[in-house]
Motif scaffolding. Sequence first.
Motif, PDB file in Angstrom:
ATOM      1  N   ILE A 152       0.853  -1.257   0.116  1.00 53.58           N
ATOM      2  CA  ILE A 152       0.008   0.155  -0.002  1.00 53.58           C
ATOM      3  C   ILE A 152       1.023   1.348   0.182  1.00 53.58           C
ATOM      4  CG2 ILE A 152      -1.646   1.495   1.251  1.00 53.58           C
ATOM      5  CD1 ILE A 152      -2.777  -1.361   2.417  1.00 53.58           C
ATOM      6  N   GLU A 153       2.060   1.229   0.734  1.00 54.75           N
ATOM      7  CA  GLU A 153       2.857   2.305   0.832  1.00 54.75           C
ATOM      8  C   GLU A 153       3.801   2.657  -0.338  1.00 54.75           C
ATOM      9  OE1 GLU A 153       6.809   3.709   2.952  1.00 54.75           O
ATOM     10  OE2 GLU A 153       5.587   2.197   4.082  1.00 54.75           O
ATOM     11  N   MET A 154       3.855   1.710  -1.267  1.00 54.81           N
ATOM     12  CA  MET A 154       4.474   1.585  -2.656  1.00 54.81           C
ATOM     13  C   MET A 154       3.517   2.217  -3.586  1.00 54.81           C
ATOM     14  SD  MET A 154       6.865  -1.675  -3.128  1.00 54.81           S
ATOM     15  CE  MET A 154       6.051  -2.940  -2.409  1.00 54.81           C
ATOM     16  N   GLN A 155       2.250   1.857  -3.627  1.00 56.33           N
ATOM     17  CA  GLN A 155       1.325   2.301  -4.252  1.00 56.33           C
ATOM     18  C   GLN A 155       0.842   3.639  -4.259  1.00 56.33           C
ATOM     19  OE1 GLN A 155      -1.316   0.782  -6.462  1.00 56.33           O
ATOM     20  NE2 GLN A 155       0.251  -0.781  -6.739  1.00 56.33           N
ATOM     21  N   THR A 156       1.022   4.091  -2.894  1.00 59.70           N
ATOM     22  CA  THR A 156       0.647   5.472  -2.430  1.00 59.70           C
ATOM     23  C   THR A 156       1.929   6.306  -2.885  1.00 59.70           C
ATOM     24  OG1 THR A 156      -0.538   4.556  -0.368  1.00 59.70           O
ATOM     25  CG2 THR A 156       0.259   7.106  -0.410  1.00 59.70           C
ATOM     26  N   HIS A 194      -1.300   6.502  -6.318  1.00 58.73           N
ATOM     27  CA  HIS A 194      -2.355   5.657  -5.924  1.00 58.73           C
ATOM     28  C   HIS A 194      -2.993   6.114  -4.604  1.00 58.73           C
ATOM     29  CE1 HIS A 194      -5.487   2.579  -6.718  1.00 58.73           C
ATOM     30  NE2 HIS A 194      -5.556   2.381  -5.521  1.00 58.73           N
ATOM     31  N   GLN A 195      -4.376   6.616  -4.544  1.00 57.16           N
ATOM     32  CA  GLN A 195      -4.864   7.094  -3.621  1.00 57.16           C
ATOM     33  C   GLN A 195      -5.955   6.031  -3.008  1.00 57.16           C
ATOM     34  OE1 GLN A 195      -6.700  10.911  -4.261  1.00 57.16           O
ATOM     35  NE2 GLN A 195      -4.720  11.948  -4.099  1.00 57.16           N
ATOM     36  N   PRO A 247      -5.180   2.671   5.398  1.00 52.96           N
ATOM     37  CA  PRO A 247      -4.298   1.619   4.860  1.00 52.96           C
ATOM     38  C   PRO A 247      -4.190   0.435   6.005  1.00 52.96           C
ATOM     39  CG  PRO A 247      -3.140   3.571   4.518  1.00 52.96           C
ATOM     40  CD  PRO A 247      -4.307   4.096   5.349  1.00 52.96           C
ATOM     41  N   GLU A 248      -4.172   0.560   7.346  1.00 57.10           N
ATOM     42  CA  GLU A 248      -3.997  -0.438   8.254  1.00 57.10           C
ATOM     43  C   GLU A 248      -5.521  -1.170   8.539  1.00 57.10           C
ATOM     44  OE1 GLU A 248      -3.531   3.060   9.134  1.00 57.10           O
ATOM     45  OE2 GLU A 248      -1.363   2.918   9.305  1.00 57.10           O
ATOM     46  N   ALA A 249      -6.389  -0.633   8.071  1.00 60.48           N
ATOM     47  CA  ALA A 249      -7.817  -1.374   7.881  1.00 60.48           C
ATOM     48  C   ALA A 249      -7.824  -2.064   6.706  1.00 60.48           C
ATOM     49  CB  ALA A 249      -8.993  -0.380   8.146  1.00 60.48           C
ATOM     50  N   MET A 250      -7.509  -1.648   5.706  1.00 63.10           N
ATOM     51  CA  MET A 250      -7.568  -2.224   4.259  1.00 63.10           C
ATOM     52  C   MET A 250      -6.489  -3.501   4.360  1.00 63.10           C
ATOM     53  SD  MET A 250      -7.646   0.624   1.373  1.00 63.10           S
ATOM     54  CE  MET A 250      -6.100   0.415   1.131  1.00 63.10           C
ATOM     55  N   ALA A 251      -5.124  -3.295   5.131  1.00 62.61           N
ATOM     56  CA  ALA A 251      -4.488  -4.281   5.194  1.00 62.61           C
ATOM     57  C   ALA A 251      -4.913  -5.487   6.214  1.00 62.61           C
ATOM     58  CB  ALA A 251      -3.045  -3.981   5.635  1.00 62.61           C
ATOM     59  N   ALA A 308      -8.279  -6.334  -7.013  1.00 63.07           N
ATOM     60  CA  ALA A 308      -9.102  -5.054  -6.763  1.00 63.07           C
ATOM     61  C   ALA A 308      -8.415  -4.092  -6.123  1.00 63.07           C
ATOM     62  CB  ALA A 308     -10.378  -5.581  -6.356  1.00 63.07           C
ATOM     63  N   LEU A 309      -7.470  -4.459  -5.157  1.00 67.03           N
ATOM     64  CA  LEU A 309      -6.881  -3.526  -4.211  1.00 67.03           C
ATOM     65  C   LEU A 309      -5.666  -3.232  -5.028  1.00 67.03           C
ATOM     66  CD1 LEU A 309      -6.635  -2.332  -1.476  1.00 67.03           C
ATOM     67  CD2 LEU A 309      -5.279  -4.461  -0.758  1.00 67.03           C
ATOM     68  N   PHE A 310      -4.947  -3.844  -5.312  1.00 63.36           N
ATOM     69  CA  PHE A 310      -3.425  -3.616  -6.112  1.00 63.36           C
ATOM     70  C   PHE A 310      -3.595  -4.062  -7.709  1.00 63.36           C
ATOM     71  CE2 PHE A 310      -2.628  -5.125  -1.861  1.00 63.36           C
ATOM     72  CZ  PHE A 310      -2.531  -3.976  -1.517  1.00 63.36           C
TER      73      PHE A 310
END
Length: 186
Positions: A126-130, A134-135, A140-144, A180-182
């Motif tokens: 998620i951090e790499m995507q951000t 990417h928004q 992020p913690e909840a999605m992870a 869907a997420l990445f």
Amino acid sequence: MEDKKIDRRVAKTRMHMIQTTLELLRKNSFSKISVSDICEEAMISRSTFYTHFEDKFALLDACMQQIGQELLHDIESADPRSRHNAMITAIEADARLFRNIFINGKTEELQTIFFNHCHKDLLAIIEMQTNAGHQFPDPPEAMAAFYAGGISSMLNWWITNNFPVSAQEIINCQNHLMTALFPDEL
């Protein structure tokens, strides 16, 4: 100086007991392994066993920690996007061990290891995507946590049901569900 030698011997005996139990778990479920079996296979006395562990369940806990360390060691060198695949492959490579542990219902510690590993890697992705622009609509913690819970539950299902599909099918399923997420990462 003598204390260090004693500490090393104690550590060596303890590790030998853990390794012996892991070998026994590759042959039988935990419920079929007795303290006597462990002592005989490790060539130690019962008093030595009880000097190191309260009972065979305490030894199993130590085995679970060892398995977790070995799994993490095997996959830490991989890129965060491919660590999940490496974990699945490592589990399949030692399928009998994992199955014999999970048969006994002793899954909490491995579930936690699976979850924590997945959560950490998903946060890194998620951090790499951000960082790439990417928004995400959710924290992020909840999605992870959501995806890590799904992955760790899928691994539990796979193991407790005696690996009804191949590791590659699990990897494909996991990657498909996470697109869907990445969408650009997997």
